[in-house]
Write a protein that holds these residues in place. Structure first.
Motif, PDB file in Angstrom:
ATOM      1  N   ASN A   1       2.472   6.095  -5.602  1.00 39.94           N
ATOM      2  CA  ASN A   1       2.895   5.576  -7.401  1.00 39.94           C
ATOM      3  C   ASN A   1       4.339   4.953  -7.482  1.00 39.94           C
ATOM      4  O   ASN A   1       4.789   5.101  -8.555  1.00 39.94           O
ATOM      5  CB  ASN A   1       2.909   6.630  -8.331  1.00 39.94           C
TER       6      ASN A   1
ATOM      7  N   ILE B   1       4.573   1.161  -7.681  1.00 36.27           N
ATOM      8  CA  ILE B   1       4.742  -0.003  -8.486  1.00 36.27           C
ATOM      9  C   ILE B   1       5.106  -0.361  -8.804  1.00 36.27           C
ATOM     10  O   ILE B   1       4.279   0.115 -10.591  1.00 36.27           O
ATOM     11  CB  ILE B   1       3.479  -1.019  -7.386  1.00 36.27           C
TER      12      ILE B   1
ATOM     13  N   TRP C   1       6.130  -7.978  -5.106  1.00 38.62           N
ATOM     14  CA  TRP C   1       5.818  -6.534  -5.427  1.00 38.62           C
ATOM     15  C   TRP C   1       7.368  -6.523  -5.685  1.00 38.62           C
ATOM     16  O   TRP C   1       8.802  -6.286  -5.333  1.00 38.62           O
ATOM     17  CB  TRP C   1       5.301  -5.338  -4.455  1.00 38.62           C
TER      18      TRP C   1
ATOM     19  N   GLN D   1       2.049   2.056  -3.624  1.00 38.78           N
ATOM     20  CA  GLN D   1       0.821   2.063  -4.415  1.00 38.78           C
ATOM     21  C   GLN D   1       0.810   3.890  -4.244  1.00 38.78           C
ATOM     22  O   GLN D   1       0.834   4.224  -5.073  1.00 38.78           O
ATOM     23  CB  GLN D   1      -0.151   1.737  -3.734  1.00 38.78           C
TER      24      GLN D   1
ATOM     25  N   GLU E   1       1.026  -1.458  -0.264  1.00 37.06           N
ATOM     26  CA  GLU E   1       0.258   0.481   0.487  1.00 37.06           C
ATOM     27  C   GLU E   1       0.871   1.483   0.064  1.00 37.06           C
ATOM     28  O   GLU E   1       0.170   2.284  -0.855  1.00 37.06           O
ATOM     29  CB  GLU E   1      -0.415   0.142   1.315  1.00 37.06           C
TER      30      GLU E   1
END
Length: 240
Positions: free
Chosen positions: A35, A37, A48, A32, A29
């Motif tokens: 921005n 990922i 990930w 994410q 998270e």
């Protein structure tokens, strides 16, 4: 290479002293929201790819395998920080880097204790241009030189008495320069000396190739490839 351990309320962050590691780094998270990922890999569980394009990292959560994994998923019995899988793998990867072996470079580890159990994560640098052997062999056959490179690399790890607990075709990568790298050293260790475990490693890898050959509609692996790999492995072992 020193290791810094920051502890706070049953959570331990393990990293090099010069790094300012944030506990949020171990949650998808967080990346994410930034921005950052870059992608994900879906095997048995999600891994990930995070960070900047210039310095991409791999975020891996520790999941249990086998039947017990269906019941408890990602909890392990806590018997001290230094016995956790994340701490042990972190220390092993530091040792492999010292020996200049082609294994993932570790960034940090995270251990969170809850009751009698713990959960853990590992953050590593991504291998530049790395593709695992399964991905490569579903597209096209590999050259004899690449099979030789893999055999030679495995022998170098074994000459360093490095035991890989889950040596399979997914855990060998070819980087952008066509050099072989090993990943996922969970439960790996440095042995006292070479022995039957070396053959067990190779047997496991061969089973993995044959399993993919039987399961995938297209997988370019032949027994001659294995002979090429083993010839290079034995030749490298013979060099002092």
């Amino acid at each position: 290479m020193n290791t810094h351990i920051h502890s706070h309320h049953n959570q331990w962050l393990i990293h090099a002293p010069e790094l300012n590691v944030n506990a949020q780094w171990f949650t998808p998270e967080y990346w994410q929201q930034q921005n950052k990922i870059l992608g994900q890999s879906r095997g048995r569980n999600i891994t990930w790819f995070v960070g900047d394009e210039s310095s991409p990292m791999v975020l891996r959560h520790y999941y249990r395998g086998g039947l017990i994994g269906k019941l408890v998923t990602d909890k392990y019995w806590f018997s001290g920080l230094k016995n956790t899988r994340a701490y042990r793998e972190y220390q092993l990867l530091i040792e492999l880097e010292k020996r200049k072996l082609p294994a993932c470079r570790v960034v940090a580890a995270n251990v969170v204790k809850s009751g009698l159990n713990y959960r853990a994560d590992l953050l590593m640098k991504m291998v530049d241009g790395g593709q695992d052997l399964v991905a490569l062999l579903t597209k096209s056959p590999m050259s004899e030189e690449l099979w030789q490179e893999i055999g030679k690399t495995l022998a170098i790890f074994h000459k360093n008495n490095v035991y890989h607990a889950d040596l399979n075709a997914h855990n060998i990568l070819m980087n952008k320069d066509n050099n072989a790298w090993l990943i996922d050293f969970d439960r790996g260790e440095i042995k006292q000396q070479r022995g039957q475990w070396c053959q067990d490693n190779l047997d496991r890898l061969l089973r993995s190739f044959n399993k993919e050959l039987n399961q995938l509609p297209q997988f370019y692996f032949e027994q001659d490839n294995w002979k090429t790999l083993m010839a290079a492995y034995n030749a490298e072992l013979a060099i002092n």
